[in-house]
Design a protein around this motif. Sequence first.
Motif, short mmCIF file in Angstrom:
data_model
loop_
_atom_site.label_atom_id
_atom_site.label_comp_id
_atom_site.label_asym_id
_atom_site.label_seq_id
_atom_site.Cartn_x
_atom_site.Cartn_y
_atom_site.Cartn_z
N ASN A 199 0.80 -1.26 0.11
CA ASN A 199 0.02 0.04 -0.01
C ASN A 199 1.01 1.33 -0.04
OD1 ASN A 199 -2.63 -1.47 -0.20
ND2 ASN A 199 -2.56 -1.52 2.21
N ASN A 200 1.92 1.36 0.59
CA ASN A 200 2.58 2.38 0.99
C ASN A 200 4.17 1.89 0.22
OD1 ASN A 200 4.21 4.67 1.09
ND2 ASN A 200 4.57 4.24 3.53
N THR A 201 4.50 1.82 -0.91
CA THR A 201 5.89 1.52 -1.46
C THR A 201 7.00 2.29 -0.90
OG1 THR A 201 4.77 0.78 -3.46
CG2 THR A 201 7.26 1.02 -3.45
N ASN A 202 6.76 3.38 -0.58
CA ASN A 202 7.92 4.31 -0.01
C ASN A 202 8.09 4.08 1.45
OD1 ASN A 202 6.48 6.66 -2.28
ND2 ASN A 202 8.71 6.37 -2.21
N GLY A 203 7.38 3.16 1.98
CA GLY A 203 7.69 2.85 3.58
C GLY A 203 8.69 1.71 3.64
N LEU A 204 8.97 1.11 2.18
CA LEU A 204 10.19 -0.07 2.26
C LEU A 204 11.43 0.49 2.79
CD1 LEU A 204 8.88 -1.75 -1.16
CD2 LEU A 204 8.44 -2.84 1.37
N SER A 205 12.02 -0.64 3.38
CA SER A 205 13.24 0.03 3.77
C SER A 205 14.34 -0.71 2.96
CB SER A 205 13.54 -0.41 5.16
OG SER A 205 14.82 -0.16 5.77
N PRO A 206 15.33 -0.05 2.20
CA PRO A 206 16.17 -0.52 1.58
C PRO A 206 17.35 -1.34 2.26
CG PRO A 206 16.60 2.01 1.49
CD PRO A 206 15.24 1.73 2.22
N VAL A 207 17.74 -2.35 1.98
CA VAL A 207 18.98 -2.98 2.78
C VAL A 207 20.02 -3.40 1.82
CG1 VAL A 207 17.14 -3.88 4.59
CG2 VAL A 207 17.67 -5.04 2.26
N GLY A 208 20.16 -2.85 0.71
CA GLY A 208 21.22 -3.31 -0.33
C GLY A 208 21.09 -4.34 -1.16
N ASP A 209 21.96 -4.59 -1.95
CA ASP A 209 21.72 -5.80 -3.09
C ASP A 209 20.62 -5.32 -3.67
OD1 ASP A 209 24.08 -6.96 -2.22
OD2 ASP A 209 23.02 -8.14 -0.39
N THR A 210 20.22 -4.19 -3.93
CA THR A 210 19.04 -3.62 -4.85
C THR A 210 17.76 -4.44 -4.41
OG1 THR A 210 20.71 -3.95 -6.64
CG2 THR A 210 18.34 -2.88 -7.06
N SER A 211 17.73 -4.35 -2.98
CA SER A 211 16.52 -5.36 -2.34
C SER A 211 16.12 -4.24 -1.15
CB SER A 211 16.83 -6.83 -1.91
OG SER A 211 18.00 -6.61 -0.88
N TRP A 212 14.68 -4.70 -0.78
CA TRP A 212 13.95 -3.88 0.48
C TRP A 212 13.52 -5.05 1.21
CZ3 TRP A 212 14.27 -2.37 -4.77
CH2 TRP A 212 14.61 -1.43 -5.02
N VAL A 213 13.12 -4.54 2.32
CA VAL A 213 12.30 -5.35 3.25
C VAL A 213 11.14 -4.64 3.77
CG1 VAL A 213 14.41 -6.49 4.13
CG2 VAL A 213 13.66 -4.39 5.30
N GLU A 214 10.05 -5.42 4.34
CA GLU A 214 8.98 -4.88 4.76
C GLU A 214 9.19 -4.02 6.09
OE1 GLU A 214 4.91 -6.61 6.72
OE2 GLU A 214 6.17 -7.82 5.64
N THR A 215 8.53 -3.01 6.25
CA THR A 215 8.30 -2.16 7.62
C THR A 215 7.02 -1.91 7.90
OG1 THR A 215 8.47 -0.08 6.58
CG2 THR A 215 10.50 -0.94 6.92
N PHE A 216 6.92 -1.22 9.23
CA PHE A 216 5.34 -0.82 9.66
C PHE A 216 4.90 0.14 8.79
CE2 PHE A 216 2.61 1.84 12.07
CZ PHE A 216 1.86 0.84 12.79
N GLU A 217 5.61 1.16 8.01
CA GLU A 217 5.25 2.11 7.16
C GLU A 217 4.66 1.59 6.05
OE1 GLU A 217 7.73 2.16 8.90
OE2 GLU A 217 7.28 3.77 10.38
N SER A 218 5.48 0.34 5.42
CA SER A 218 5.08 -0.11 4.20
C SER A 218 3.89 -0.80 4.19
CB SER A 218 6.17 -0.80 3.44
OG SER A 218 6.28 -2.06 4.36
#
Length: 617
Positions: free
Chosen positions: A535-554
Motif C-alpha cells: 500500500n505504501n511502497t515508499n515505506g519499504l526499507s532498502p537493505v542493499g543488494d538492490t532489495s528492500w524489506v517490509e516495514t511498519f510504514e509499508s
Amino acid sequence: MAFNTGLSGLRAASVDLDVTGNNIANASTVGFKGSKAQFGDLYASGFLGAGNSPVGDGVRVQDVKQSFSQGNVSFTDSGLDMAISGDGFFILNNGGETRYSRAGQFGIDKDGFVTNNQGMRVQGFTADDNGNLSGIRGDLQIDSDNLAPRRTTNLVSDLNLDSREPVLEVRGTNVQTGQPDPDNQYAAETVRFTQADGSTNVVNIPANSSAADVAGLLGSVENVSASARTTFTFSPAIVDGRAYTVQGESFTASASSTQTPLQSLIDQINNSSLDSVFASDVGGELQLIESQGRDILFQDGSSPAVSQTGALSITLGRDIDPPVDDGSGGTPLFLSTSGTDVSPFVTNEFDPQDQRTYNHATSTTVYDSLGNSHELTQFFVKDPAPGNGVGQSQWSIYVEIDGEMVPDISSGQQPFTATFNQNGSLESVNGDPSGEIFVTGWTPKDPNGDANGADGPPGAGVTEITEPPSSSAFVINLGGTTQFGASFGVNDQKQDGYTTGRLSGLDVSDTGVIFARYTNGQSQSLGQVALASFNNTNGLSPVGDTSWVETFESGQPIFGAPDTGTLGSIQASSVEESNVDLSAELVNLIIAQRNYQANAKTIETSDAVTQTIINLR
C-alpha cells in the motif's frame, strides 16, 4: 544564529551531494531506484508564537525519498532474466528472511533453485508432476530430470472424405470351393472379361491346371490381377523317427531334449531347398504354405501321398464390368466339383498393401506406456450406399498399427462402419453418434514382432479408459469428420501421447509461468513467479543488494500472480534498468555544489562580522 543557519545548510547540501552521488554511482545498477533529498525549513518559536517577523533557523533534511517509477526495459540473452512491466516486486528468500526486489537477473544454482546473483531464492507458486499450478508459495526449483513418457489414450482425427470417390474394385477370393477333382486340379474353363469400353478378353484355362497356372493366365488380362496360394494342414501328430516327404523331398522327424518331432520337421523343411514352401506349427499341427500356388504333395511315411491344390485370389479393376462368365450367356465363372454355382466376387476386399482397395489413408504416431512410438494408419474405403442410397453414405474404416490390423477385441469388429447424412456430416461410427472408436485389441510390439513389455489390451468387457490408464486401449475420435464433395484432406490430427524427453530449454510467459521445453517437443510448467505489492511502497526499507524489506510504514505485502490485479506483467529475457536520469543528476550535482558553497559563504561572512565586533575597543 547565522553560524547555525549556515551549518545546517552545509549539512543539507552535503546530504544532497551524497544522494546525488549515490544515484550517479548506481546509474547502471539493474533494478535500482533513484532517491531525492527532501528539505524543510527550521524556525525557533515559543509557545505563543514567534512575533510578526520570525527569523528562520536554517534547514534540515526531512527525508531521502526513493522514486519507484518504471525504469527502461532492456533485452538480454538469458532466458531466466525477467523484468516487471508495471507494479510489483520479486519475492526473494534470503536464508529465511524475505526480501523484495525489482532486479530480475536470475539463474539456477547447483540444486536447481532459481536464484539471484546473491544466491537468494526466487519465490513463486509451485507446480505438481503434471504441470498443474497450485496456490502454494515456495522456492521455485527447476527439475532437470527426463520427462516421463505418456501413452496415447485419445486420437482426434478431423478429416474430409471425398464424396465424389467411387466404390472401388471387385475382388474374388478362394474361387474354387468344395473338394478338388480326382486329379486335384482345376477343370477346363473358358473365361470372358468385359472391359468398360465393351471390348472382351477371353482366357482358356486347360484342364488339370494348377492354381499357379490359372493365376498366371488370368493375371495377363488388362485390369485383372490374380494370385494363388496353397495351404495344407496335416492333422495327425508327427511321429519321432518317421520319414515325411514334401514335394518329393524326404525329411525325418528327430526329437531331442530341446525339440519336439514337429519342431524338428518344421526346421528341416524351412532350411531345405524348398524356397516357396513354409512350414509352421498351428495349434500343434503341421501347416504347409506354398506361396506361389503350386500343388503341395505330402506323404506320411509309407502311406499314400496326399495332394493339395491351391486357391485363387482374383481382383477385378473398376474398368471390368461384372459378371465374368464363360461367354455362353451367364454361366458362372467357376463351378465346384459337385457342380454347384460359385459366386466368389465381393466388393472392396481390403488389402492394406494394395492401394487399389482403399480410397484414402492417413498415418500418425501413437505411443505405448513405455514411450515407444508406433505408426497408426487409418484406411477409408467407400462402401455401396445403404438402402436406396438416398440421404445416406457409408464408409468402412480400417485401423492398422505397425502393419497389423487392430480391432476392438470386445466385438472383434474390423472394419468399423461410418455413416454420413445428406449434409455430409457424420451420423455415427458403429452406431455411436459420438463418432468414437474404442480400440482395445492392440498389443505393442518391437520391430521383431514380439511384445515389447508395455501395457497390453485391457480385460474383456472394458468400455472406457481408466485413470490413470493401465492398458494400451485408446479412443479414435472421428466426430469432426465430414464427407463433402472436395478433395480428401486432414484438417487436424492430434493425439495426447509422447515419448520421454530431456530438458532442452526454459521459457517464461507474460504471467510469469516458467515452462520447460523438452527434446520430445513437449513443454510443461514448472512453477509461476510470484509478485508482491504494498500500500505504501515508499515505506519499504532498502537493505542493499538492490532489495528492500517490509516495514511498519509499508504495510503488509499483497501476494499474487503477475498480470493480475494491480500487479504488472513479466517480460522474459529482459531486465529493468536503473530509473536514474543521469543528465538530471549531473545538473543536481551542480546545484548541490552551489548550495554548499553559498552556505559556506554565509559562515564566512558571519565570521567576518563577528570578528569586527570583537575588534571594537
